[in-house]
Design an enzyme around this catalytic site. Structure first.
Site, PDB file in Angstrom:
ATOM      1  CB  THR A  75      -2.239   7.106  -3.120  1.00 45.63           C
ATOM      2  OG1 THR A  75      -1.614   5.816  -3.182  1.00 45.63           O
ATOM      3  CG2 THR A  75      -1.362   8.122  -3.823  1.00 45.63           C
ATOM      4  NE  ARG A 123      -3.487  -0.309   2.470  1.00 41.84           N
ATOM      5  CZ  ARG A 123      -4.586  -0.493   3.184  1.00 41.84           C
ATOM      6  NH1 ARG A 123      -5.107   0.498   3.860  1.00 41.84           N
ATOM      7  NH2 ARG A 123      -5.167  -1.660   3.213  1.00 41.84           N
TER       8      ARG A 123
END
Ligand code: URA
Length: 242
Positions: free
Chosen positions: A140, A136
């Site tokens: 964002t 991840r």
């Protein structure tokens, strides 16, 4: 005869009267043709019970996960094409056999997917295995491709994509996009996983209707942290570090 007083079905899976049989949670059914759930046998449910139990220690978690992974790989291999291969047995009789056709490779989604590599190697000697690392992005919050190393001729192979936990589907979708960008046709990808969420399955099936998913179990859903429930916790932690 001596055995005459035994009830008719005294051995095997039907040995108990209906009301005494153990009941178990079985996988959720989903209406997608490309999704194949392993047969919900007492063996499979017992193996899943072991790895779901929070009291199960790492050595047992590895042992029982490996047994499920082996079942997934064997079932995944059933989806590969075969050609007729007649042979003669040592007693001189012919047998209308079949033989696998085409080349395969594995691709694991790091880190948990690497736990499935040995199961693939156990069934397919000297199989090539590529890797994809997706994490991840801190800024964002979207999945981001950090690393990939794939066989050069991957476009001409059947790909067994490996990731034990299929939660939101974000990493798996990105991994499939990487494979497609390297020329692998969608219908030559098999995604093998241990536990899937209905949300992940639905997203994936709509996006890649020709790709086949082979899973041991489709669970109830996801919690607020996107862990699969009832699930088994963090697969990578339990397999590698706990
Ligand atoms: N990955 C895991 O290891 N467990 C989950 O429940 C979801 C993703």
């Amino acid at each position: 005869a001596e055995g005459a007083s035994f009830p008719k079905q005294c051995v095997g899976p039907r040995y108990r009267p209906e009301k005494q049989k153990p009941t178990a949670t079985v996988s959720t059914e989903v209406p997608f043709e490309n999704v194949h759930t392993l047969p919900q046998t007492p063996q499979l449910i017992a193996l899943l019970t072991m790895i779901r139990d929070k009291k199960t220690e790492r050595a047992d978690f590895i042992f029982y996960s490996n047994r499920i992974i082996r079942l997934l790989v064997e079932e995944g291999l059933n989806h590969l094409p075969v050609v007729e291969h007649p042979i003669t047995t040592p007693v001189g009789r012919s047998y209308a056999g079949v033989m696998f056709q085409g080349k395969i490779c594995g691709v694991s989604i790091m880190r948990a997917g690497e736990a499935m590599e040995q199961g693939l190697r156990d069934c397919c000697r000297s199989v090539r295995i590529g890797k994809i690392l997706i994490q991840r992005d801190e800024e964002t919050c979207q999945p981001k491709l950090f690393y990939d190393k794939l066989p050069e001729d991957i476009a001409s192979r059947w790909v067994l994509l490996l990731d034990p936990m299929f939660a939101t589907g974000g990493s798996a979708i990105m991994a499939v996009e990487v494979l497609i960008s390297r020329g692998v046709p969608e219908n030559r990808i098999l995604f093998l996983n241990v536990i899937a969420s209905p949300q992940g399955i639905e997203k994936f099936s709509k996006k890649f209707p020709q790709l086949r998913v082979v899973t041991a179990f489709i669970d109830q859903g996801l919690d607020e942290k996107n862990y699969i429930i009832p699930g088994l916790g963090d697969f990578g932690d339990r397999f590698y570090t706990m």
